[in-house]
Design an enzyme around this catalytic site. Structure first.
Site, PDB file in Angstrom:
ATOM      1  N   ASN A 381     121.916 -17.079  16.319  1.00 33.59           N
ATOM      2  CA  ASN A 381     121.575 -17.529  15.014  1.00 33.59           C
ATOM      3  C   ASN A 381     122.558 -18.434  14.384  1.00 33.59           C
ATOM      4  O   ASN A 381     122.370 -19.576  14.028  1.00 33.59           O
ATOM      5  CB  ASN A 381     121.228 -16.172  14.345  1.00 33.59           C
ATOM      6  CG  ASN A 381     120.539 -16.145  13.147  1.00 33.59           C
ATOM      7  OD1 ASN A 381     120.607 -17.199  12.449  1.00 33.59           O
ATOM      8  ND2 ASN A 381     119.914 -15.218  12.587  1.00 33.59           N
ATOM      9  N   ASP A 382     123.511 -17.872  13.964  1.00 33.54           N
ATOM     10  CA  ASP A 382     124.508 -18.639  12.951  1.00 33.54           C
ATOM     11  C   ASP A 382     124.981 -19.934  13.387  1.00 33.54           C
ATOM     12  O   ASP A 382     125.340 -20.983  12.966  1.00 33.54           O
ATOM     13  CB  ASP A 382     125.699 -17.569  12.546  1.00 33.54           C
ATOM     14  CG  ASP A 382     125.186 -16.639  11.636  1.00 33.54           C
ATOM     15  OD1 ASP A 382     124.067 -16.736  11.099  1.00 33.54           O
ATOM     16  OD2 ASP A 382     125.820 -15.517  11.628  1.00 33.54           O
ATOM     17  N   VAL A 383     125.411 -20.041  14.987  1.00 32.72           N
ATOM     18  CA  VAL A 383     125.827 -21.047  15.677  1.00 32.72           C
ATOM     19  C   VAL A 383     124.747 -22.215  15.740  1.00 32.72           C
ATOM     20  O   VAL A 383     125.227 -23.268  16.104  1.00 32.72           O
ATOM     21  CB  VAL A 383     126.474 -20.623  16.914  1.00 32.72           C
ATOM     22  CG1 VAL A 383     127.485 -19.807  17.128  1.00 32.72           C
ATOM     23  CG2 VAL A 383     125.148 -20.435  18.007  1.00 32.72           C
TER      24      VAL A 383
END
Lengths: 457, 94
Positions: A381-383
């Site tokens: 997700n964040d990456v």
């Protein structure tokens, strides 16, 4: 005396083996040899220690080694690869606890000579106890025993005050002409509380960096106790690990674009929410997803911890092999902090049988995304959140990300509509060329495999 | 131990640790952290000597804990590191 010479020579040889072992572990080719060398050094150092003149309590010693060694050996053999980070945390905490306990024995014996020795013993006790308590909290969080980040009001103030009081009591112990057992008891309790309170508010995503930091702490504590007891093997092994661990911690923190001071003092959620994201998430079925990839010429897979938790890495590799048989070029893009620790995802993929030459680092592969027909994001997700590049108000702004959004099409395998581990909204999920494939990674990829097979007949 | 000799050991060991790690690829960060975690398991030796010199029941009890924890650090650290690195080895053959 011959025995004394044998012991000293063995410790010296063990220290050399530890350093060569660590050196070996820094390259994939020699890594396996490295740990074996270090292991030989450990056995050698332990065995000769039994020969130390003037020692008692051998029965207790052997019982303690048998219980501690056996429990750790069995738990280490059994643990799943996904749970590796918390295992490293707990073993590390035990090392810190051992260093603190050694200091406690020396305090109880009251035979420390000179202020420098008392100072080093106190420092080692402090660092070891903090590392012990902090590592246990880190383990509890990653293991899911402790669910929520727990934050006191005025957390930083409490941390600083507690640290000052602990250091103050420590200084009183060092300065006092005689060892004061009340002060020593209070000191250990304060150090344990300090380690707990520092670690409690830290979010799960930051935990690997913290574990690495505590690993360096334990190394230092062991080194200091080595000075106190006059055992050079402990000094060298401890300080080498302390330095190596500090560097490793910096590398990890850099990969996450989170300075260590931020990790310790600024909670991720409170760092600001970022802009709201416009648009809607567009769903795709397993059959369409299969077709998109089957008729692509280049697919890049971005695996995240969600894939590992679902145990889907074997399925993903099966799908990869099918796609390659159909002539699709498939590669894996690994973010430096994919998984729970840097390099963790590589371990998990290696376990599933994915060969090295298909796995690429962020720098190696980021330029390839625009040429990819499909970027398949599984449990990450964040990456892959493009806000890290564009939205200055986002808490992850400036973090290096994988440019999955630049691929022609993006398929995101996701369990539901919620935000990820860090709770940050991901603009990638709302883009025009992004399709979401809902379901657990295991089941979703399983369905895709069936459809790819059907298309290949 | 002589004060300055100790400081020299400290300094050289710190440089060694820094140098040994400085060129390690990201894929090995996790095994390396685990491996360095194993290496400080040598605290077991310190625990054994502390317990070996313990006289009162209190000293014996704390010494026992030190050896127990140190042994767990060493044994657990070795097993998990070896397991991780074994998988890297298997891939090299292919």
């Amino acid at each position: 005396m011959a025995i004394k010479w044998l012991i000293d020579a063995s410790y010296f040889f063990a220290a050399i083996l530890f350093i060569l072992g660590l050196k070996g572990m820094s390259s994939p080719v020699s890594a396996r040899k490295g740990i074996v060398w270090a292991g030989v050094g450990m056995v050698l150092a332990t065995v000769v220690t039994f020969l130390t003149p003037g020692m008692n309590n051998f029965a207790l010693m052997i019982i303690a080694i048998a219980i501690g060694g056996a429990l750790a050996w069995i738990s280490g053999k059994k643990v799943a690869m996904t749970d590796m980070p918390q295992m490293v945390a707990i073993y590390n905490g035990m090392g810190g606890g051992a260093a603190a306990a050694i200091a406690a024995v020396e305090f109880a014996r009251g035979e420390m000579h000179g202020m420098v020795v008392t100072l080093l013993a106190t420092l080692g006790a402090l660092i070891g106890a903090v590392s012990f308590a902090g590592s246990v909290v880190a383990w509890a969080k990653l293991q899911g025993v402790m669910k929520k980040a727990f934050r006191l009001p005025a957390q930083n103030g409490v941390n600083i005050l507690l640290a000052l009081v602990t250091v103050g009591v420590g200084a009183a112990i060092v300065i006092a002409p005689e060892i004061d057992s009340t002060l020593v008891g209070a000191f250990f309790i304060l150090a344990l509380v300090l380690g707990t309170v520092i670690t409690l508010p830290i979010g799960g995503a930051d935990m690997p960096v913290v574990i690495s930091l505590f690993n360096a702490f334990t190394g230092l504590a062991v080194g200091f106790e080595g000075f106190v007891m006059g055992i050079p093997a402990l000094i060298i092994a401890g300080i080498v690990v302390g330095a190596a661990g500090t560097l490793l911690t910096q590398l990890m923190a850099k990969a996450m674009n989170r300075p260590i001071s931020n990790i310790l003092f600024v909670p991720m959620a409170a760092a600001g929410g970022g802009e709201a994201v416009e648009g809607e998430q567009k769903e795709v079925g397993a059959m369409d997803a299969a077709a998109m990839m089957r008729y692509a010429s280049k697919v890049i897979i971005v695996p995240g911890y969600g894939m590992a938790v679902a145990g889907a890495q074997h399925k993903v590799w099966e799908m990869t092999e099918l796609l390659e048989e159909a002539g699709v070029e498939v590669s894996f893009a690994i973010h430096p902090v994919a998984g729970r620790m840097p390099g963790h995802m590589n371990v998990l993929l290696a376990e599933a049988g994915v060969p090295y030459d298909k796995i690429f680092d962020l720098e190696e592969i980021n330029g390839d995304f625009p040429q990819a027909d499909v970027a398949l994001v599984i449990g990450a997700n964040d990456v892959v959140n493009p806000s890290a590049r564009t939205d200055k108000s986002s808490p992850i702004f400036g973090m290096p990300i994988l440019n999955a959004d630049m691929a022609q099409n993006v398929i995101v395998v996701k369990r539901g509509k919620g935000t990820g581990y860090s709770g940050i909204e991901n603009a990638l999920f709302y883009k025009d060329n992004t399709r979401l494939l809902y379901g657990s990674a295991q089941q979703a990829i399983g369905e895709v495999i069936q459809h790819v097979k059907a298309l290949s007949v | 131990m002589d004060g300055f000799v100790a400081i020299y050991i400290f300094m050289l060991a710190a440089f060694t640790g820094y140098e040994v790690i400085s060129r390690v690829p990201v894929i090995l960060h996790t095994p390396l952290m685990s491996g360095s975690n194993f290496v400080h398991g040598v605290v077991l030796v310190g625990g054994m000597i502390a317990l070996g010199q313990a006289e009162t029941p209190l000293e014996q009890a704390i010494g026992f804990v030190a050896v127990l924890l140190g042994a767990a650090n060493a044994a657990g650290g070795y097993v998990v590191t070896e397991r991780m690195l074994a998988m890297f080895k298997a891939k090299e053959k292919n």
